[in-house]
Design an enzyme around this catalytic site. Structure first.
Site, short mmCIF file in Angstrom:
data_model
loop_
_atom_site.label_atom_id
_atom_site.label_comp_id
_atom_site.label_asym_id
_atom_site.label_seq_id
_atom_site.Cartn_x
_atom_site.Cartn_y
_atom_site.Cartn_z
N ASP A 42 0.19 -0.92 0.03
CA ASP A 42 -0.28 -0.43 0.30
C ASP A 42 1.03 1.28 0.12
O ASP A 42 2.00 1.09 0.45
CB ASP A 42 -0.64 -0.26 1.30
CG ASP A 42 -1.90 1.31 1.32
OD1 ASP A 42 -2.93 0.99 0.25
OD2 ASP A 42 -1.82 1.88 1.74
N SER A 43 0.38 2.49 -0.68
CA SER A 43 1.24 2.72 -0.56
C SER A 43 1.44 3.99 1.60
O SER A 43 2.42 5.14 1.05
CB SER A 43 -0.04 4.51 -1.17
OG SER A 43 -1.02 4.63 0.09
N GLY A 103 -2.00 9.49 -4.47
CA GLY A 103 -3.67 9.28 -5.27
C GLY A 103 -3.16 11.33 -5.69
O GLY A 103 -3.95 11.78 -6.25
N CYS A 112 -3.76 -1.29 -2.29
CA CYS A 112 -3.93 0.55 -2.83
C CYS A 112 -5.37 0.69 -4.01
O CYS A 112 -4.75 -0.02 -5.11
CB CYS A 112 -2.25 0.65 -3.06
SG CYS A 112 -2.64 2.46 -2.84
N ASN A 113 -5.83 0.89 -3.86
CA ASN A 113 -6.52 1.14 -4.97
C ASN A 113 -5.89 1.72 -5.78
O ASN A 113 -6.67 1.91 -7.47
CB ASN A 113 -7.99 2.03 -4.99
CG ASN A 113 -8.88 1.02 -3.23
OD1 ASN A 113 -9.45 0.61 -4.13
ND2 ASN A 113 -8.98 1.08 -2.52
N THR A 114 -5.56 3.14 -5.77
CA THR A 114 -4.92 3.55 -6.37
C THR A 114 -3.82 3.17 -7.50
O THR A 114 -3.47 3.26 -8.52
CB THR A 114 -3.47 5.63 -5.81
OG1 THR A 114 -5.09 5.44 -4.92
CG2 THR A 114 -3.39 6.30 -6.86
N GLU A 120 -3.03 9.86 7.22
CA GLU A 120 -1.34 9.11 7.35
C GLU A 120 -1.55 9.89 8.39
O GLU A 120 -0.31 9.43 9.18
CB GLU A 120 -1.34 10.00 5.98
CG GLU A 120 -1.06 8.54 5.07
CD GLU A 120 -0.06 7.35 5.19
OE1 GLU A 120 1.11 7.67 5.71
OE2 GLU A 120 -0.64 6.01 5.25
N CYS A 172 -10.62 3.67 -1.29
CA CYS A 172 -8.78 3.91 -0.70
C CYS A 172 -8.60 3.35 0.99
O CYS A 172 -9.56 3.14 1.61
CB CYS A 172 -8.81 5.41 -0.15
SG CYS A 172 -7.68 5.71 0.06
N THR A 173 -7.47 2.69 1.22
CA THR A 173 -7.24 2.25 1.95
C THR A 173 -7.46 2.71 3.51
O THR A 173 -7.38 2.16 3.88
CB THR A 173 -6.30 0.92 1.78
OG1 THR A 173 -5.15 1.67 1.14
CG2 THR A 173 -6.63 0.35 0.55
N HIS A 174 -7.50 4.05 3.81
CA HIS A 174 -7.17 4.56 4.41
C HIS A 174 -8.21 5.00 4.91
O HIS A 174 -8.86 5.58 6.45
CB HIS A 174 -6.06 6.12 4.13
CG HIS A 174 -5.20 5.85 3.97
ND1 HIS A 174 -4.12 5.23 2.69
CD2 HIS A 174 -3.76 6.51 4.44
CE1 HIS A 174 -2.53 5.34 2.58
NE2 HIS A 174 -2.90 5.62 3.83
N1 DGL Z 1 -4.39 3.59 0.22
C1 DGL Z 1 -4.41 4.18 -1.52
C2 DGL Z 1 -5.66 3.75 -1.70
O1 DGL Z 1 -6.44 2.87 -1.38
C3 DGL Z 1 -3.80 6.06 -1.74
C4 DGL Z 1 -4.16 6.82 -0.69
C5 DGL Z 1 -3.24 7.54 -1.39
O2 DGL Z 1 -1.91 7.67 -1.05
O3 DGL Z 1 -3.23 9.18 -2.09
O4 DGL Z 1 -5.79 4.35 -2.65
#
Ligand code: DGL
Length: 190
Positions: free
Chosen positions: A6-7, A39, A69-71, A152, A186-188
């Protein structure tokens, strides 16, 4: 060993259910906190950073890496699968989260809302996957710039986050007030 990338911290929301469902599976997690958020970055940067993470996890002995990570899934997965794996790592695999999430949504809703970082919205990856699964599904996307940074920084329960999220919800409902399911893409965000 399963690699999870993940990011930043966000992918821990993906690692946790993996541990719950497969408690005997050994895993290695890599979060690129130093360069999050992804992102707001270009497609090329997201691809290069993601590929570095994937290479690192392969080198640690993970034959399968999940891009939590979705991105990264939206902007880098296909290129890694098509251009890198066949030439350099024919025995290794990389999977993402966009297709499985889209499959779930396609079974449960015809009007879908989506909150995501700007790069995921720009990629339109969910729009394309959902169109592929059900051309009648209406997808309304809202970009939430800044939200990953707040999370974050550990500020998920702060007035700044509340204001940002309220603004995103307002935007979504202004575009379609009959949304049936909303994806936190987004995982966050969870
Ligand atoms: N955690 C990431 C996601 O699922 C991206 C968040 C980011 O780094 O902008 O998209």
């Amino acid at each position: 060993m399963l690699g999870v990338f993940d990011s930043g911290f966000g992918g821990l929301t993906v690692l946790k259910p993996i541990h719950q469902r497969l408690p005997t599976l050994s895993t290695m997690y890599l979060g690129d906190n130093a360069r999050a958020p992804y992102g707001v970055r270009s497609q090329e940067e997201i691809f290069q950073f993601t590929l570095e993470g994937v290479r690192f996890l392969f080198e640690q002995g993970c034959p399968l890496v999940i891009l939590a990570c979705n991105t990264a899934s939206a902007q880098a997965l296909r290129r890694i699968q098509q251009d890198v794996l066949p030439l350099e790592y024919p025995d290794s695999r990389v999977l993402g989260v966009v297709r499985p999430a889209a499959e779930y949504l396609a079974k449960h809703a015809t009007r879908v809302g989506l909150f995501a970082p700007p790069a995921t919205v720009e990629s339109a990856a969910y729009v394309h996957e959902l169109y592929d699964l059900g051309p009648a599904i209406k997808v309304t996307q809202v970009a939430c710039p800044g939200l990953t940074d707040l999370i974050e920084a550990g500020k998920q329960d702060s007035p700044a986050t509340d204001t940002l999220v309220a603004g995103c919800v307002k935007q979504l409902l202004a575009k379609d007030e009959h949304i049936e399911e909303v994806l936190l893409a987004c995982t966050h965000y969870p």
